[in-house]
Enzyme design. Sequence first.
Site, PDB file in Angstrom:
ATOM      1  N   SER A 169     189.406  54.263  70.711  1.00 22.82           N
ATOM      2  CA  SER A 169     189.091  55.756  70.794  1.00 22.82           C
ATOM      3  C   SER A 169     187.808  55.931  70.837  1.00 22.82           C
ATOM      4  O   SER A 169     187.238  55.469  71.854  1.00 22.82           O
ATOM      5  CB  SER A 169     189.381  56.437  69.105  1.00 22.82           C
ATOM      6  OG  SER A 169     189.972  57.761  69.689  1.00 22.82           O
ATOM      7  N   ASP A 267     198.556  57.523  77.580  1.00 20.10           N
ATOM      8  CA  ASP A 267     197.582  57.705  75.678  1.00 20.10           C
ATOM      9  C   ASP A 267     197.561  59.350  75.544  1.00 20.10           C
ATOM     10  O   ASP A 267     197.688  60.392  76.123  1.00 20.10           O
ATOM     11  CB  ASP A 267     196.164  57.826  76.142  1.00 20.10           C
ATOM     12  CG  ASP A 267     195.213  57.927  75.224  1.00 20.10           C
ATOM     13  OD1 ASP A 267     194.645  56.678  73.786  1.00 20.10           O
ATOM     14  OD2 ASP A 267     195.156  58.871  73.634  1.00 20.10           O
ATOM     15  N   HIS A 322     197.888  56.335  70.966  1.00 15.23           N
ATOM     16  CA  HIS A 322     196.933  56.339  71.165  1.00 15.23           C
ATOM     17  C   HIS A 322     196.172  54.925  70.392  1.00 15.23           C
ATOM     18  O   HIS A 322     196.104  55.434  68.521  1.00 15.23           O
ATOM     19  CB  HIS A 322     196.254  57.633  70.269  1.00 15.23           C
ATOM     20  CG  HIS A 322     194.606  57.853  70.721  1.00 15.23           C
ATOM     21  ND1 HIS A 322     193.950  57.822  71.989  1.00 15.23           N
ATOM     22  CD2 HIS A 322     193.775  57.663  70.132  1.00 15.23           C
ATOM     23  CE1 HIS A 322     193.019  58.303  71.572  1.00 15.23           C
ATOM     24  NE2 HIS A 322     191.881  57.861  70.619  1.00 15.23           N
TER      25      HIS A 322
END
Length: 372
Positions: A169, A267, A322
């Site tokens: 991330s 995502d 994600h």
Amino acid sequence: MAGTVLVFVFLVLCCSQAQRLVNLVLLPDAVNDGAVCLDGSAPGYYINKTSVNRWIIHLEGGGWCYDESDCYGRSSTRLGSSSMWQKAMQLSGFLNNDPDVNPEFANYSVVFVPYCDGASFSGNLDNPITIKDKKIYFRGHRILDAVLNSLREKEHLDQAEAIILTGCSAGGLSTYLHLDYVQSMFSNIKVHGMADAGYFIDAANIHGEMYIRGQYQHVFEMQNCSGGVNSECIHSKEESERWQCFMAQYTYPYIKTPIFVLNSEYDTWQLESILQIGCRPPNCSESQMQLIAHWRTTFLQALQPAIQSTTNGLFTDACLHHCQSMSDQSWSKIMVKNQTAHDTFVAWLDMKGTRNVRVVDDHTNPDNPTCG
């Protein structure tokens, strides 16, 4: 995004069966050099040293604070203050020390760098800002320096044979932004990067608005990030466009150190926060699914420099998630063209065997049957 990532990380860290315990090292002396979290507290890292030769450095994710008020709020959480960090934590997936789950990397020393600056370890503003009588510091790049210098001095990281810089991330973005910098600090060591879910793209939302562009631009300017991202990218841009160097899409072509891209083509954070689709398959209308399909096309177009690379590695899948490298399930069980992210990364890192080192999922809907 921060709340979603925190829940994800909590589940990963608490619920995996085989995990690595890492212990917190705070760096109070770094405060004297201005290396502090948003609230002025000392930075640090978690470490489990099992090898002097091979290291993994993981930069934690957790979104960004987009304006001064947002950073003020964040400074009272563990993403802005080390006062809330636990003394030890457990890791899994790519960081797992179970040789049955993660045989190639189980014996690497692991450093997990907790995230407390709100700008992917990139900000460097000399003077703090004051909000509601509280000083807020933007010093992420000094934190990165403090961690690397401590590892060099205390753990003799400069004597290693190999370093893998990684993160997911906002930490995945950190990997793109700082990989060449880490290589420059340890020029005699083989450094590789593995960026998980950090390829955030400059794309329009469902209304055709370039909403996310303004968000990243403000973070870049607010925290004075121009000296804390890829220098080659910065030098290539006019001043008005330097904010682009805070996005992987624009930074990737300038990265010289070998890097592996790990990302979902669907995502979930990007669908929710960049496309702003307002649904999650299969609970989407036909028109929404068409927008999601168009998103995939847009994403793969932005990813072309990585897809066409002859030296770097890549693994993208058609799964709704994600971050995946810290999950035993998604790291070693999601399959694309008969290989996993783990398989693909190992093949790329070693450059041995017959496996493809750049794998793109051909599913035009998020329906890869191995997603789980």
